[in-house]
Write an enzyme that holds these catalytic residues in place. Sequence first.
Site, PDB file in Angstrom:
ATOM      1  N   ASP A 138       0.789  -0.993  -0.065  1.00 55.96           N
ATOM      2  CA  ASP A 138       0.032   0.054   0.035  1.00 55.96           C
ATOM      3  C   ASP A 138       0.846   1.182  -0.162  1.00 55.96           C
ATOM      4  O   ASP A 138       2.074   1.144  -0.071  1.00 55.96           O
ATOM      5  CB  ASP A 138      -0.786  -0.057   1.333  1.00 55.96           C
ATOM      6  CG  ASP A 138      -2.374   0.404   0.883  1.00 55.96           C
ATOM      7  OD1 ASP A 138      -2.403   1.294   0.146  1.00 55.96           O
ATOM      8  OD2 ASP A 138      -3.212   0.280   1.571  1.00 55.96           O
ATOM      9  N   ASP A 193     -10.310   3.645  -3.228  1.00 47.37           N
ATOM     10  CA  ASP A 193     -11.201   2.448  -2.824  1.00 47.37           C
ATOM     11  C   ASP A 193     -12.304   2.327  -3.433  1.00 47.37           C
ATOM     12  O   ASP A 193     -13.114   3.256  -3.430  1.00 47.37           O
ATOM     13  CB  ASP A 193     -10.809   2.295  -1.256  1.00 47.37           C
ATOM     14  CG  ASP A 193      -9.791   2.025  -0.722  1.00 47.37           C
ATOM     15  OD1 ASP A 193      -8.680   1.986  -1.384  1.00 47.37           O
ATOM     16  OD2 ASP A 193      -9.783   2.078   0.478  1.00 47.37           O
TER      17      ASP A 193
HETATM   18  C1  GLA Z   1      -6.070   1.559   1.508  1.00 49.17           C
HETATM   19  C2  GLA Z   1      -6.075   0.407   0.317  1.00 49.17           C
HETATM   20  C3  GLA Z   1      -7.455  -0.699   0.817  1.00 49.17           C
HETATM   21  C4  GLA Z   1      -6.975  -1.275   1.994  1.00 49.17           C
HETATM   22  C5  GLA Z   1      -6.804  -0.270   3.095  1.00 49.17           C
HETATM   23  C6  GLA Z   1      -6.099  -1.035   4.610  1.00 49.17           C
HETATM   24  O1  GLA Z   1      -7.202   2.405   1.712  1.00 49.17           O
HETATM   25  O2  GLA Z   1      -6.417   1.038  -0.833  1.00 49.17           O
HETATM   26  O3  GLA Z   1      -7.598  -1.518  -0.248  1.00 49.17           O
HETATM   27  O4  GLA Z   1      -5.850  -2.147   1.950  1.00 49.17           O
HETATM   28  O5  GLA Z   1      -5.747   0.625   2.559  1.00 49.17           O
HETATM   29  O6  GLA Z   1      -6.111   0.060   5.524  1.00 49.17           O
END
Ligand code: GLA
Length: 394
Positions: A138, A193
């Site tokens: 990430d 997301d």
């Molecule tokens: C980010 C990623 C998500 C998830 C969260 C976890 O937002 O894009 O897919 O992994 O972090 O904290």
Amino acid sequence: MLFALLGFTQKFPGLALTPPMGWNSWNYFACDVSEDLIKEAADAMVSSGMKDAGYVYINIDDCWHGERDSLGFIHPDPEHFPSGMKALADYVHSKGLKLGIYSDAGWTTCAGRPGSRGHEYQDAMQYAKWGIDYLKYDWCDTEGLKAEGAYLTIRDALYAAGRPIVLSICEWGNDDPWLWAKDIGHLWRTTGDIYHCFDCVIDHGTWNQWGVLQILDQRDNDLLRQSAGPGHWNDPDMMEVGNGMSVSEDRTHFSMWCMLAAPLIAGNDIRDMTPEVKEILTNREAIAIDQDSLGIQGFRYDVRDSVEIWFKPLSEGDWAMCLMNRTTTPKNIEFNWDEEKVVDDYFDYEAQFDKITYKLRNVWTHKDVGSTTEKLGEVLPGHDVLMLRLTPVR
Ligand code: GLA
């Protein structure tokens, strides 16, 4: 290892030759993860028929982390993962599945757990020792870092650790990874997301979550598809099938991810699925379109009265076609094959409806529905799809 010591590094070859299929804990469980949940998810992947349909990866997302020891090695949270990651990987492997884990290029993960910054080689070694098969990496808390360089570091660290691990890049498309990530990761997120709605934006102030249509609309698909292929995929995020949309919206979401040759990572509670959700996630005819060995991402051919018409070249001269109703109003659709010219300029494919007759297979009703000798005419319900596989009559 020897190559790595000699300074020759690359991403692990031969992985993700078709878009990865699996399950990930985040969309439904967020930080509520434990070894029991992961084992139950592995059991459910087998008992639900998902494994037989092609799903392989059981991926733990954020929040599995405990602390680093005095030497800097990371350990899982002892309360929720008391048996340790090696035992969990052994369990998942004993089911014929693979285990994925999550970290972050910055100081901390998006949920505030220890990130890998400054510990990249150590973490890669630890994951390899545990028997991890997939790493989602990430991009939170990455002040001063450049994405391409940071992902190159973890790529090389994984290679040096010597265990084939799929590298899933997750910097949300901020730095145009489709332009540089092909030789670094096996898949890269293209947007922020996802959220379990078909057509909405959830505004969190400093960041947004996106519905299915918003994800589809957000990037220039004609540009992105040029970078996709066996071993390197655009990732429009993990799926929300089974997390609250209607059956037709779930079906549309799944169909479009298949048309995009997207990774198929389920994000629902697979221990407890309705028959409709299970049927969508395990539809082998749809999955075959996603997993087709050509590995070509589909393209939007046209939009007519808010109905999008998508095509995807498949192996052996076949095509997938998907008509998607963006609205909640039923739409009359007509498609007169003789008058259409479907050409994939970039990958050089052409559906020659004037020269070749294709028979049509409805991927969702599992029925043969005639051929391109007759004009297509249907009523398409709101937020639904008509998904067809076209096969030349020889
Ligand atoms: C980010 C990623 C998500 C998830 C969260 C976890 O937002 O894009 O897919 O992994 O972090 O904290």
